[in-house]
Enzyme design. Structure first.
Site, PDB file in Angstrom:
ATOM      1  N   LYS A 117      -4.158   3.586   4.909  1.00 41.88           N
ATOM      2  CA  LYS A 117      -5.554   3.123   4.980  1.00 41.88           C
ATOM      3  C   LYS A 117      -6.504   4.063   4.265  1.00 41.88           C
ATOM      4  CE  LYS A 117      -5.759  -0.025   8.825  1.00 41.88           C
ATOM      5  NZ  LYS A 117      -6.477  -0.425  10.018  1.00 41.88           N
ATOM      6  N   LYS A 200       2.835  -6.276   4.175  1.00 48.68           N
ATOM      7  CA  LYS A 200       2.680  -7.090   5.391  1.00 48.68           C
ATOM      8  C   LYS A 200       1.453  -8.000   5.262  1.00 48.68           C
ATOM      9  CE  LYS A 200      -0.269  -4.387   8.337  1.00 48.68           C
ATOM     10  NZ  LYS A 200      -0.733  -3.902   9.581  1.00 48.68           N
ATOM     11  N   LYS A 203      -5.164  -8.925   7.765  1.00 50.99           N
ATOM     12  CA  LYS A 203      -6.523  -9.476   7.706  1.00 50.99           C
ATOM     13  C   LYS A 203      -7.389  -8.698   6.728  1.00 50.99           C
ATOM     14  CE  LYS A 203      -7.138  -7.148  12.107  1.00 50.99           C
ATOM     15  NZ  LYS A 203      -6.360  -7.446  13.284  1.00 50.99           N
TER      16      LYS A 203
END
Ligand code: TYM
Length: 337
Positions: A117, A200, A203
């Site tokens: 991230k 993966k 969202k």
């Protein structure tokens, strides 16, 4: 080992809408666990986790309600389970501070989700993003939860949660926190992007075509499967033939998860067929299963005040469990009450 009540905790970040990955990896198993009657079940919209990356305040409120609506529409019953948003139970953040002082820098630096991230610009990531797994451990352990249903991507965070519980118990010489067991499904625990079978489904992916949202219309769903990336080969004769074909494997996996079949059974039905035939069958299945959930979500979203009321009531029940565990933690650590 001390005896703990069998209790489930799990959370979803309201940093976007719910995806098919969230549904199959976590929400659907959570409904099963609620209905098994074997556990006390607690499900949480983790808004404090969401703000570790920038969130527009109005969007955050809307998404928190939407995720709650997704849980309820999927079968989480706020009378059977405790359903609430994290920030309404301040004990999570209070225990997280204690855990910030238990977890070691070296442990946190190994977290792959932080590395993913934060990306190349880790110096510019928030301190909260780095400390995130300690808050997650607090979410779980503030309820002495014994089991946590999650998708595969959360495995490392649950290992850290176990390490924190073990170190706390060891440092203070008592069996106070349980060493939590993850509940991770097989196939459905790792639903991949429709555009790239090695990533993966998420969202936060910039491409909406990469995921199925619970709020997608039947037309959206059909279009996303039609345009899903595949290879030119037909479906193989056996599951072994899916190796090195990540996109094909993902679609077979989604079909298996939605239909409650094994991959072998799906392959037995579609062996040798082209994607031109398989994709519409997959879209029909997804629409049949997800369509009613999306419709119920939109009905629930018409009454946001009722959702807020449910979340407030859930938070009150959550705090009845959390407050005495926090008080005992403070006492163990040496705080004057
Ligand atoms: P989050 O919000 O990213 O995802 C919520 C849940 O959905 C699962 N999931 C998936 N499962 C299968 N395939 C996918 N493509 C997929 N994408 C997401 C996740 O594994 C997760 O179970 N850190 C957590 C939230 C959290 C939490 C907790 C979870 C905070 N505190 C305490 C459990 C217990 C997260 O970011 O999940």
């Amino acid at each position: 080992m001390a005896e703990f009540t069998k209790r489930i905790f799990s959370g979803v970040q309201p940093s976007g809408g719910l995806t098919l990955g969230n549904y199959l990896g976590m929400i659907r198993p959570s409904v099963g666990l609620q209905n098994s009657g074997e556990f006390e079940t607690i499900y949480c919209m983790v808004d404090l986790h969401a703000i570790t990356t920038w969130q527009d305040p109005e969007a955050l409120r809307r998404q928190t309600r939407e995720v709650a609506a997704g849980f309820i529409a999927s079968g989480i019953d706020p009378a059977k389970s405790i359903l609430f948003n994290q920030s309404q139970a301040p004990e999570h953040a209070q225990l997280a501070w204690v855990f910030n002082c238990v977890a070691r820098m070296g442990w946190m630096q190994r977290m792959t989700q932080f590395k993913d991230k934060a990306g190349k610009n880790a110096q510019n990531a928030s301190l909260g993003l780095f400390a995130y797994p300690a808050l997650m451990a607090a979410d779980i352990l503030i309820y002495h939860a014994t089991h946590v249903p999650v998708g595969d991507d959360q495995k490392q965070h649950l290992e850290l949660t176990r390490d924190i519980a073990i170190k706390f118990n060891h440092d203070f010489g008592q069996e106070f926190f349980p060493v939590t067991e993850p509940i991770i499904g097989k196939a459905e625990a790792r639903i991949m992007s429709l555009r790239d079978g090695s990533k993966k489904m998420s969202k936060s992916d910039p491409s909406d075509m990469s995921r199925l949202n619970l709020t997608d219309t039947p037309d959206d769903m059909a279009k996303k499967f039609r345009k899903a990336k595949t290879d030119p080969e037909p479906l193989p004769e056996s599951v072994d033939g899916l190796e090195d074909r990540p996109e094909a494997r993902n679609l077979v996996n989604i079909y298996a998860a939605l239909s409650g079949q094994t991959q072998e059974q799906v392959i037995a039905e579609f062996a040798g067929k082209q994607f031109g035939e398989f994709k519409p069958a997959l879209a029909d299945l997804a629409v049949a299963q997800m369509g009613p959930i999306g419709e119920e979500m939109s009905r629930l979203m018409d009454d946001p005040a009722e959702i807020d009321r449910q979340l407030r009531a859930g938070a009150e029940r959550a705090r009845e469990i959390a407050a005495p565990i926090l008080a005992k933690t403070y006492e163990i650590v040496g705080m004057i009450a």
